[in-house]
Design a protein around this motif. Sequence first.
Motif, PDB file in Angstrom:
ATOM      1  N   GLU A 118       0.452  -1.173  -0.105  1.00 51.17           N
ATOM      2  CA  GLU A 118       0.134  -0.100   0.193  1.00 51.17           C
ATOM      3  C   GLU A 118       0.333   1.307  -0.081  1.00 51.17           C
ATOM      4  OE1 GLU A 118      -3.808   2.129   2.473  1.00 51.17           O
ATOM      5  OE2 GLU A 118      -2.816   0.055   3.028  1.00 51.17           O
TER       6      GLU A 118
ATOM      7  N   TRP B  32      -5.794   1.320  -2.493  1.00 49.30           N
ATOM      8  CA  TRP B  32      -5.111   0.198  -3.167  1.00 49.30           C
ATOM      9  C   TRP B  32      -5.735  -0.835  -3.791  1.00 49.30           C
ATOM     10  CZ3 TRP B  32      -1.334  -3.592  -1.796  1.00 49.30           C
ATOM     11  CH2 TRP B  32      -1.761  -4.052  -0.248  1.00 49.30           C
ATOM     12  N   VAL B  33      -6.453  -1.304  -2.465  1.00 50.97           N
ATOM     13  CA  VAL B  33      -7.238  -2.799  -3.117  1.00 50.97           C
ATOM     14  C   VAL B  33      -8.696  -2.103  -2.825  1.00 50.97           C
ATOM     15  CG1 VAL B  33      -7.552  -5.360  -1.897  1.00 50.97           C
ATOM     16  CG2 VAL B  33      -5.540  -3.823  -2.649  1.00 50.97           C
ATOM     17  N   SER B  34      -9.911  -2.478  -3.515  1.00 45.95           N
ATOM     18  CA  SER B  34     -11.496  -2.423  -2.737  1.00 45.95           C
ATOM     19  C   SER B  34     -11.439  -3.259  -1.745  1.00 45.95           C
ATOM     20  CB  SER B  34     -12.431  -3.057  -4.036  1.00 45.95           C
ATOM     21  OG  SER B  34     -11.578  -1.898  -5.093  1.00 45.95           O
TER      22      SER B  34
ATOM     23  N   ALA C 136      -7.477  -8.087  -4.938  1.00 44.52           N
ATOM     24  CA  ALA C 136      -6.800  -7.310  -5.334  1.00 44.52           C
ATOM     25  C   ALA C 136      -7.730  -6.575  -6.556  1.00 44.52           C
ATOM     26  CB  ALA C 136      -6.452  -8.039  -6.594  1.00 44.52           C
ATOM     27  N   THR C 137      -7.398  -5.232  -6.993  1.00 47.85           N
ATOM     28  CA  THR C 137      -8.220  -4.250  -7.651  1.00 47.85           C
ATOM     29  C   THR C 137      -6.412  -3.989  -8.627  1.00 47.85           C
ATOM     30  OG1 THR C 137      -9.163  -3.339  -5.843  1.00 47.85           O
ATOM     31  CG2 THR C 137      -9.112  -2.331  -7.300  1.00 47.85           C
TER      32      THR C 137
ATOM     33  N   CYS D 200      -3.253  -3.871  -7.994  1.00 45.27           N
ATOM     34  CA  CYS D 200      -2.716  -4.017  -6.086  1.00 45.27           C
ATOM     35  C   CYS D 200      -3.545  -5.053  -5.484  1.00 45.27           C
ATOM     36  CB  CYS D 200      -3.561  -2.469  -5.819  1.00 45.27           C
ATOM     37  SG  CYS D 200      -2.224  -1.290  -6.613  1.00 45.27           S
ATOM     38  N   PHE D 201      -2.547  -5.852  -5.064  1.00 44.92           N
ATOM     39  CA  PHE D 201      -2.839  -7.648  -4.403  1.00 44.92           C
ATOM     40  C   PHE D 201      -2.399  -7.108  -2.345  1.00 44.92           C
ATOM     41  CE2 PHE D 201      -1.518  -9.018  -8.250  1.00 44.92           C
ATOM     42  CZ  PHE D 201      -2.868 -10.070  -8.661  1.00 44.92           C
ATOM     43  N   LYS D 202      -3.345  -7.895  -1.538  1.00 41.71           N
ATOM     44  CA  LYS D 202      -3.413  -7.283   0.089  1.00 41.71           C
ATOM     45  C   LYS D 202      -2.866  -9.648   0.492  1.00 41.71           C
ATOM     46  CE  LYS D 202      -8.030  -7.535   1.369  1.00 41.71           C
ATOM     47  NZ  LYS D 202      -9.053  -6.700   2.150  1.00 41.71           N
TER      48      LYS D 202
ATOM     49  N   HIS E  61      -7.654 -15.202  -8.301  1.00 40.58           N
ATOM     50  CA  HIS E  61      -7.949 -13.984  -8.550  1.00 40.58           C
ATOM     51  C   HIS E  61      -6.697 -13.022  -9.819  1.00 40.58           C
ATOM     52  CE1 HIS E  61     -10.118 -14.059  -4.653  1.00 40.58           C
ATOM     53  NE2 HIS E  61      -9.465 -15.306  -4.600  1.00 40.58           N
TER      54      HIS E  61
ATOM     55  N   GLU F 150      -7.657 -10.565 -12.084  1.00 43.01           N
ATOM     56  CA  GLU F 150      -7.538  -9.225 -12.824  1.00 43.01           C
ATOM     57  C   GLU F 150      -6.603  -8.624 -14.310  1.00 43.01           C
ATOM     58  OE1 GLU F 150      -7.981  -6.442 -10.439  1.00 43.01           O
ATOM     59  OE2 GLU F 150      -9.249  -8.322  -9.460  1.00 43.01           O
TER      60      GLU F 150
END
Length: 129
Positions: free
Chosen positions: A25, A43-45, A50-51, A71-73, A85, A89
């Motif tokens: 982030e 950064w991620v919804s 991911a977003t 962006c992945f968390k 995922h 994306e």
Amino acid sequence: MSGRTKIDYIPIGAIPIHFGVTASEKAYEREMARLGIKDYGPWVSPGAFATTHLFEHNSEVNGFNKTVLICFKDVGKFRFANAAHVAHEAFHVTQFCFEAMQEDRPGEEVTAYLLQLIVESVLHSLCGK
């Protein structure tokens, strides 16, 4: 695994966008400042793993003014089960690429190869080369 701590920009040929991956982030926020983007979303919804973001900006880098970031968390917990995922994306990235090229009707094989390149690049960025 540089996408875990910074933005890992990945070359995708002659497509007129910059494509990057991150699981940080802080790196996302630094990149928004570097590109001069003031109005950006999370950064991620919320609730997502991911977003994918598309940013058009005034700062041209190598002649491009569009940047796509995935962006992945929670990549510390990343398992290949999350590959779905990544594919999801990556499909959004292919759509942005074709839009940037003003390609309304890309062929199935071209789409498949581009999708493959993006999925493989993201997995390498997150899981190691």
